[in-house]
Design an enzyme around this catalytic site. Structure first.
Site, PDB file in Angstrom:
ATOM      1  N   THR A   1       4.087 -59.336   6.043  1.00  0.00           N
ATOM      2  CA  THR A   1       5.407 -59.809   6.456  1.00  0.00           C
ATOM      3  C   THR A   1       5.347 -61.328   6.488  1.00  0.00           C
ATOM      4  O   THR A   1       4.609 -61.912   7.268  1.00  0.00           O
ATOM      5  CB  THR A   1       5.786 -59.268   7.846  1.00  0.00           C
ATOM      6  OG1 THR A   1       5.753 -57.840   7.806  1.00  0.00           O
ATOM      7  CG2 THR A   1       7.184 -59.718   8.229  1.00  0.00           C
TER       8      THR A   1
ATOM      9  N   LYS B   1      12.385 -56.674   5.378  1.00  0.00           N
ATOM     10  CA  LYS B   1      11.405 -56.436   6.435  1.00  0.00           C
ATOM     11  C   LYS B   1      11.759 -57.216   7.701  1.00  0.00           C
ATOM     12  O   LYS B   1      11.592 -56.708   8.818  1.00  0.00           O
ATOM     13  CB  LYS B   1      10.002 -56.829   5.959  1.00  0.00           C
ATOM     14  CG  LYS B   1       8.917 -56.710   7.028  1.00  0.00           C
ATOM     15  CD  LYS B   1       8.789 -55.285   7.581  1.00  0.00           C
ATOM     16  CE  LYS B   1       7.878 -55.219   8.791  1.00  0.00           C
ATOM     17  NZ  LYS B   1       6.472 -55.459   8.479  1.00  0.00           N
TER      18      LYS B   1
ATOM     19  N   LYS C   1       4.925 -63.764  15.404  1.00  0.00           N
ATOM     20  CA  LYS C   1       5.069 -64.509  14.146  1.00  0.00           C
ATOM     21  C   LYS C   1       6.286 -64.021  13.373  1.00  0.00           C
ATOM     22  O   LYS C   1       7.097 -64.823  12.889  1.00  0.00           O
ATOM     23  CB  LYS C   1       3.793 -64.341  13.320  1.00  0.00           C
ATOM     24  CG  LYS C   1       3.848 -64.946  11.921  1.00  0.00           C
ATOM     25  CD  LYS C   1       4.178 -63.906  10.845  1.00  0.00           C
ATOM     26  CE  LYS C   1       3.128 -62.835  10.741  1.00  0.00           C
ATOM     27  NZ  LYS C   1       3.415 -61.881   9.635  1.00  0.00           N
TER      28      LYS C   1
END
Length: 401
Positions: free
Chosen positions: A201, A275, A343
């Site tokens: 990701t 995503k 993150k």
């Protein structure tokens, strides 16, 4: 009669060629002590009429004084074996071979053998693919090595031995290093026609950058982040969000199908956008789950019965299925790390700012997960969000033993 005469003439020419070759061999033997190297390569093709068919005979005459030999080879011309990722390049386009991917013609490289990557790569090895792996911490790749994978000492050397290179690492900076570093990166070692598949990701802009760099090197790039956690990875049930060339994504389906279900989302970067939207949904869903559990606990309900009751109704979700029991058992082992989720949500907020979007649920979830990291709980799984809400409310949901 004319055909017979023509055939005799061609036979005579053929005998002349063979006599010339024999003469050249003798000359080469005489000159071998005078010349260090001489290479004469003459390729002649004669067409001989046989009934209504034409047989193409390929005469390759190679003369070299290095080994004092002359080779005369006659063989029916035939195309070389097809490489499934060979490039046919014109001035304006490139395409990928239509030869189906299978273990006999496709070598796999795998970068990143953590919680997710280890299981995902294992499916490819069990399917019979030749796999080379790289991980900064070699011990984390040992399970795959024991299964038959080869170990590379850098992404570059891994790519040199691979047709398709998968990567699933921690942060965008890691992606950039393992794929684009000019010395040690995978792209610098990948043969023309090879494919990079980044399943981390990461930032959509980085996916676009990788795609442009790969295209410049006559290679292909797909961004294909996944969702489903460690259980989805183990069971081969991941949701895969793919961005890039649709034909290439379809060609990779035999590999993707071993890990889950691939969903083509659009051009390069669109897999990453999908995503990130997925992470926004999960963040709000997880927040709703732990808030509901704390409310049920505070009101005196049996929280396990409560979860079972709502799981078949409108409140049912994958988060309940995957994490409900784990939370009750105080099992915070990572299927997906808090650090990595922080993150991801940070990238989401950055993209929201760029697009001018206000998503308060995302912002609140990011702050609560960030508080876990501040308490030194970044290496726990995302279900540890319950800890943040428990501290906020000075309660503790009783564990089930």
């Amino acid at each position: 009669m004319a055909d017979v005469a023509a055939a005799d003439a061609k036979s005579s020419s053929l005998r002349s060629v063979l006599l010339w070759a024999d003469h050249e061999r003798n000359e080469a033997e005489q000159l071998q002590n005078c010349f260090f190297f001489l290479l004469v390569y003459t390729r002649l093709t004669y067409y001989v009429w046989v009934s209504p068919h034409v047989l193409a005979l390929d005469f390759s005459l190679s003369i070299t004084t290095k080994n004092s030999s002359i080779a005369t080879q006659i063989n029916a011309t035939s195309p070389p074996p097809a490489n499934p990722f060979s490039l046919r390049r014109s001035m304006a386009s490139k395409s990928i071979s239509s030869v189906p991917i299978n273990p006999s013609n496709t070598r796999i490289g795998w970068i990143g053998t953590g919680v997710m990557g280890r299981s995902m790569c294992g499916h490819l090895i069990r399917a019979g693919y030749s796999v080379t792996v790289f991980n900064r911490t070699v011990s984390k790749a040992q399970t795959l090595i024991d299964m038959g994978a080869k170990l590379a000492d850098s992404p570059n050397s891994l790519a040199a031995q691979s047709d398709v290179v998968f990567s699933i690492v921690g942060y965008p900076s890691d992606v950039r290093h393992v794929l684009l570093d000019p010395i040690s990166g995978a792209l610098s070692g990948l043969n023309p026609g090879g494919v990079l598949v980044d399943m981390t990701t990461s930032e959509p802009s980085l996916a676009e950058e990788i795609s442009k760099a790969a295209s410049s090197a006559n290679c292909f790039s797909i961004d294909a982040p996944v969702s489903g956690g460690d259980l989805g990875a183990k069971n081969g049930k991941l949701a895969i969000f793919a961005g890039g060339d649709e034909t290439t994504v379809k060609r990779l389906d035999p590999l993707f199908s071993l890990m889950g279900k691939v969903n083509f989302m659009g051009t390069s970067g669109k897999g990453q956008f999908a995503k990130l939207a997925n992470q926004i949904t999960i963040a709000s869903t997880m927040l709703g789950l732990v808030e509901g559990m704390i409310y049920a606990h505070k009101s005196g309900l049996d929280v396990k019965k409560f979860l079972k009751a709502i799981s078949t109704g409108a409140a049912g979700s994958k988060s309940i299925d995957l994490y409900g029991d784990r939370i009750l058992k105080r099992d915070f082992d990572p299927g997906f790390y808090v650090n990595h989720f922080v993150k991801d949500l940070g990238i989401c907020l950055k993209e929201c700012q760029r697009m001018g979007l206000a998503l308060p649920g995302l912002a609140i979830a990011q702050q609560l997960y960030l508080s876990l990291k501040a308490h030194g709980e970044g290496d726990l799984g995302t279900q540890a969000l319950i800890l943040s809400l428990e501290r906020l409310n000075n309660v503790s949901v009783q564990p089930i033993m």
